[in-house]
Design a protein around this motif. Structure first.
Motif, PDB file in Angstrom:
ATOM      1  N   ILE A  35    -137.382 -64.642   9.788  1.00  0.00           N
ATOM      2  CA  ILE A  35    -136.861 -64.006   8.520  1.00  0.00           C
ATOM      3  C   ILE A  35    -136.965 -65.018   7.261  1.00  0.00           C
ATOM      4  CG2 ILE A  35    -135.413 -62.566   7.323  1.00  0.00           C
ATOM      5  CD1 ILE A  35    -134.588 -61.441   9.851  1.00  0.00           C
ATOM      6  N   THR A  36    -136.220 -66.320   7.510  1.00  0.00           N
ATOM      7  CA  THR A  36    -136.217 -67.129   6.406  1.00  0.00           C
ATOM      8  C   THR A  36    -137.324 -68.027   6.346  1.00  0.00           C
ATOM      9  OG1 THR A  36    -135.192 -68.860   7.875  1.00  0.00           O
ATOM     10  CG2 THR A  36    -133.585 -67.135   7.024  1.00  0.00           C
ATOM     11  N   GLY A  37    -138.277 -67.924   7.101  1.00  0.00           N
ATOM     12  CA  GLY A  37    -139.534 -68.641   7.180  1.00  0.00           C
ATOM     13  C   GLY A  37    -139.330 -70.082   7.577  1.00  0.00           C
ATOM     14  N   GLY A  38    -138.254 -70.577   8.434  1.00  0.00           N
ATOM     15  CA  GLY A  38    -138.266 -71.825   8.749  1.00  0.00           C
ATOM     16  C   GLY A  38    -136.696 -72.232   8.950  1.00  0.00           C
ATOM     17  N   ALA A  39    -136.694 -73.537   9.039  1.00  0.00           N
ATOM     18  CA  ALA A  39    -135.295 -74.111   9.033  1.00  0.00           C
ATOM     19  C   ALA A  39    -134.636 -73.955   7.595  1.00  0.00           C
ATOM     20  CB  ALA A  39    -135.511 -75.474   9.476  1.00  0.00           C
ATOM     21  N   THR A  40    -133.217 -73.570   8.004  1.00  0.00           N
ATOM     22  CA  THR A  40    -132.377 -73.484   6.914  1.00  0.00           C
ATOM     23  C   THR A  40    -131.144 -74.088   7.350  1.00  0.00           C
ATOM     24  OG1 THR A  40    -131.253 -71.269   7.308  1.00  0.00           O
ATOM     25  CG2 THR A  40    -133.246 -71.261   6.100  1.00  0.00           C
ATOM     26  N   ILE A  41    -130.074 -74.106   6.351  1.00  0.00           N
ATOM     27  CA  ILE A  41    -128.924 -74.762   6.696  1.00  0.00           C
ATOM     28  C   ILE A  41    -128.057 -73.869   7.818  1.00  0.00           C
ATOM     29  CG2 ILE A  41    -127.520 -73.474   4.723  1.00  0.00           C
ATOM     30  CD1 ILE A  41    -125.978 -76.248   4.346  1.00  0.00           C
ATOM     31  N   PHE A  42    -128.391 -72.629   7.768  1.00  0.00           N
ATOM     32  CA  PHE A  42    -127.964 -71.591   8.875  1.00  0.00           C
ATOM     33  C   PHE A  42    -128.407 -71.716  10.095  1.00  0.00           C
ATOM     34  CE2 PHE A  42    -127.567 -69.703   4.580  1.00  0.00           C
ATOM     35  CZ  PHE A  42    -126.209 -69.752   4.379  1.00  0.00           C
ATOM     36  N   THR A  43    -129.650 -72.264  10.306  1.00  0.00           N
ATOM     37  CA  THR A  43    -130.318 -72.282  11.617  1.00  0.00           C
ATOM     38  C   THR A  43    -130.486 -73.616  12.171  1.00  0.00           C
ATOM     39  OG1 THR A  43    -132.635 -72.145  10.363  1.00  0.00           O
ATOM     40  CG2 THR A  43    -131.463 -70.257  11.077  1.00  0.00           C
ATOM     41  N   THR A  44    -130.066 -74.840  11.534  1.00  0.00           N
ATOM     42  CA  THR A  44    -130.449 -75.989  12.124  1.00  0.00           C
ATOM     43  C   THR A  44    -129.145 -76.747  12.603  1.00  0.00           C
ATOM     44  OG1 THR A  44    -130.205 -77.001   9.769  1.00  0.00           O
ATOM     45  CG2 THR A  44    -132.348 -76.426  10.440  1.00  0.00           C
ATOM     46  N   ASN A  45    -129.487 -77.937  13.295  1.00  0.00           N
ATOM     47  CA  ASN A  45    -128.539 -78.688  13.961  1.00  0.00           C
ATOM     48  C   ASN A  45    -128.796 -80.156  13.564  1.00  0.00           C
ATOM     49  OD1 ASN A  45    -127.015 -76.602  15.491  1.00  0.00           O
ATOM     50  ND2 ASN A  45    -129.049 -76.439  16.748  1.00  0.00           N
ATOM     51  N   GLY A  46    -127.787 -81.175  13.803  1.00  0.00           N
ATOM     52  CA  GLY A  46    -128.001 -82.408  13.981  1.00  0.00           C
ATOM     53  C   GLY A  46    -128.198 -83.034  12.220  1.00  0.00           C
ATOM     54  N   HIS A  47    -129.233 -83.972  12.106  1.00  0.00           N
ATOM     55  CA  HIS A  47    -129.524 -84.570  11.184  1.00  0.00           C
ATOM     56  C   HIS A  47    -130.184 -83.790  10.042  1.00  0.00           C
ATOM     57  CE1 HIS A  47    -128.420 -88.388  12.684  1.00  0.00           C
ATOM     58  NE2 HIS A  47    -128.994 -88.451  13.537  1.00  0.00           N
ATOM     59  N   GLU A  48    -130.872 -82.696  10.605  1.00  0.00           N
ATOM     60  CA  GLU A  48    -131.661 -81.843   9.579  1.00  0.00           C
ATOM     61  C   GLU A  48    -130.230 -80.832   8.837  1.00  0.00           C
ATOM     62  OE1 GLU A  48    -135.313 -78.672   9.557  1.00  0.00           O
ATOM     63  OE2 GLU A  48    -134.305 -79.177  11.667  1.00  0.00           O
ATOM     64  N   TRP A  49    -129.511 -80.524   9.646  1.00  0.00           N
ATOM     65  CA  TRP A  49    -128.537 -79.725   9.198  1.00  0.00           C
ATOM     66  C   TRP A  49    -127.744 -80.544   8.010  1.00  0.00           C
ATOM     67  CZ3 TRP A  49    -123.226 -80.661   9.315  1.00  0.00           C
ATOM     68  CH2 TRP A  49    -122.334 -79.526   8.809  1.00  0.00           C
ATOM     69  N   HIS A  50    -127.328 -81.732   8.523  1.00  0.00           N
ATOM     70  CA  HIS A  50    -126.463 -82.503   7.545  1.00  0.00           C
ATOM     71  C   HIS A  50    -127.250 -82.886   6.132  1.00  0.00           C
ATOM     72  CE1 HIS A  50    -123.311 -85.372   6.418  1.00  0.00           C
ATOM     73  NE2 HIS A  50    -124.388 -86.302   6.070  1.00  0.00           N
ATOM     74  N   ALA A  51    -128.535 -82.923   6.332  1.00  0.00           N
ATOM     75  CA  ALA A  51    -129.390 -83.210   5.149  1.00  0.00           C
ATOM     76  C   ALA A  51    -129.368 -81.983   4.079  1.00  0.00           C
ATOM     77  CB  ALA A  51    -130.698 -83.535   5.318  1.00  0.00           C
ATOM     78  N   LYS A  52    -129.403 -80.851   4.851  1.00  0.00           N
ATOM     79  CA  LYS A  52    -129.415 -79.539   4.066  1.00  0.00           C
ATOM     80  C   LYS A  52    -128.013 -79.356   3.553  1.00  0.00           C
ATOM     81  CE  LYS A  52    -133.370 -77.403   6.398  1.00  0.00           C
ATOM     82  NZ  LYS A  52    -134.430 -77.649   5.454  1.00  0.00           N
ATOM     83  N   ARG A  53    -127.074 -79.563   4.287  1.00  0.00           N
ATOM     84  CA  ARG A  53    -125.604 -79.490   3.686  1.00  0.00           C
ATOM     85  C   ARG A  53    -125.497 -80.268   2.779  1.00  0.00           C
ATOM     86  NH1 ARG A  53    -119.916 -81.136   5.753  1.00  0.00           N
ATOM     87  NH2 ARG A  53    -118.849 -79.375   4.999  1.00  0.00           N
ATOM     88  N   LYS A  54    -125.619 -81.422   2.571  1.00  0.00           N
ATOM     89  CA  LYS A  54    -125.558 -82.387   1.477  1.00  0.00           C
ATOM     90  C   LYS A  54    -126.161 -81.910   0.338  1.00  0.00           C
ATOM     91  CE  LYS A  54    -126.036 -87.394   0.587  1.00  0.00           C
ATOM     92  NZ  LYS A  54    -126.313 -88.813   1.112  1.00  0.00           N
ATOM     93  N   ALA A  55    -127.678 -81.354   0.312  1.00  0.00           N
ATOM     94  CA  ALA A  55    -128.294 -81.073  -0.699  1.00  0.00           C
ATOM     95  C   ALA A  55    -127.583 -79.852  -1.484  1.00  0.00           C
ATOM     96  CB  ALA A  55    -129.618 -80.537  -0.291  1.00  0.00           C
ATOM     97  N   ALA A  56    -126.769 -79.164  -0.753  1.00  0.00           N
ATOM     98  CA  ALA A  56    -126.320 -78.023  -1.136  1.00  0.00           C
ATOM     99  C   ALA A  56    -124.731 -78.094  -1.815  1.00  0.00           C
ATOM    100  CB  ALA A  56    -126.169 -76.791   0.043  1.00  0.00           C
ATOM    101  N   SER A  57    -124.316 -79.163  -1.191  1.00  0.00           N
ATOM    102  CA  SER A  57    -122.992 -79.500  -1.869  1.00  0.00           C
ATOM    103  C   SER A  57    -122.524 -79.457  -3.367  1.00  0.00           C
ATOM    104  CB  SER A  57    -122.474 -80.931  -1.404  1.00  0.00           C
ATOM    105  OG  SER A  57    -123.088 -81.982  -1.760  1.00  0.00           O
ATOM    106  N   PRO A  58    -123.683 -80.055  -4.393  1.00  0.00           N
ATOM    107  CA  PRO A  58    -123.364 -79.820  -5.567  1.00  0.00           C
ATOM    108  C   PRO A  58    -122.841 -78.233  -6.052  1.00  0.00           C
ATOM    109  CG  PRO A  58    -125.135 -81.351  -5.193  1.00  0.00           C
ATOM    110  CD  PRO A  58    -124.916 -80.652  -3.981  1.00  0.00           C
ATOM    111  N   ALA A  59    -123.494 -77.208  -5.152  1.00  0.00           N
ATOM    112  CA  ALA A  59    -123.316 -75.939  -5.732  1.00  0.00           C
ATOM    113  C   ALA A  59    -121.919 -75.665  -5.554  1.00  0.00           C
ATOM    114  CB  ALA A  59    -124.199 -74.964  -5.066  1.00  0.00           C
ATOM    115  N   PHE A  60    -121.022 -76.431  -4.745  1.00  0.00           N
ATOM    116  CA  PHE A  60    -119.759 -76.173  -4.586  1.00  0.00           C
ATOM    117  C   PHE A  60    -118.812 -76.964  -5.272  1.00  0.00           C
ATOM    118  CE2 PHE A  60    -122.248 -74.625  -1.213  1.00  0.00           C
ATOM    119  CZ  PHE A  60    -121.875 -73.246  -1.045  1.00  0.00           C
ATOM    120  N   SER A  61    -118.981 -77.449  -6.552  1.00  0.00           N
ATOM    121  CA  SER A  61    -118.339 -78.350  -7.303  1.00  0.00           C
ATOM    122  C   SER A  61    -117.313 -77.317  -7.732  1.00  0.00           C
ATOM    123  CB  SER A  61    -118.859 -78.687  -8.476  1.00  0.00           C
ATOM    124  OG  SER A  61    -119.321 -77.668  -9.423  1.00  0.00           O
TER     125      SER A  61
END
Length: 176
Positions: A35-61
């Motif tokens: 449905i999402t078309g690939g890896a997302t912060i909700f479907t990944t693990n490990g380093h890939e998840w960490h990179a996606k989480r880090k990229a999303a963190s400014p949205a939660f200032s």
């Protein structure tokens, strides 16, 4: 044989999700990738998840969270006024359907400052239901012969429509 558990206690849930050793089982989350078309912060693990989480963190200032909280409260008040106070004592409604109607518009406005119309919200709900119904089925033959099934082809179209909606929201968010 692996065991899966359902967690309903919020603190345990938070601990599991923030534990760096916790992995999302592919058996469950790979279906969402259709449905999402690939890896997302909700479907990944490990380093890939960490990179996606880090990229999303400014949205939660703190400023964004304050604005999101204000908008979420406004949406809730609108719903209470429009839906709950407008009922007479003999009327009833499906809370689940009401929440499925509120959540997409509240998320799009709080997270992306996009005011979703009722038609967009309803269309998104219908398409999401079609996609989730089809792509979370576990019958392996549907993967092989799905292109011959009209409901599978319709679900593929629903995924394309969902991606168009998301693209429209993201494009509006990026405009100055």
């Amino acid at each position: 044989m692996k065991h899966y558990f359902i967690v309903g206690e919020p603190n345990a849930f938070r601990s599991i999700l923030t534990d760096p050793l916790t992995t999302k089982p592919a058996r469950i989350y790979d279906n969402l990738r259709n449905i999402t078309g690939g890896a997302t912060i909700f479907t990944t693990n490990g380093h890939e998840w960490h990179a996606k989480r880090k990229a999303a963190s400014p949205a939660f200032s703190s400023n964004h969270v304050k604005r999101m909280t204000r908008v979420a409260l406004e949406k809730t008040e609108e719903w209470i006024y429009d839906r709950v106070k407008g009922l007479n004592n003999k009327s009833s409604f499906d809370v689940g359907k009401e929440m499925l109607g509120i959540i997409p518009s509240a998320l799009s406005e709080t997270a992306f400052e996009y005011d979703m119309s009722k038609n967009e919200r309803d269309f998104l709900g219908e398409e999401l239901e079609l996609a989730l119904t089809e792509f979370t089925r576990t019958n392996p033959l549907r993967l092989l012969f799905g292109r011959f099934l009209p409901e599978r082809r319709r679900a593929c179209l629903a995924v394309k429509n969902l991606r168009r909606i998301v693209l429209r929201i993201m494009t509006a968010y990026r405009l100055p």
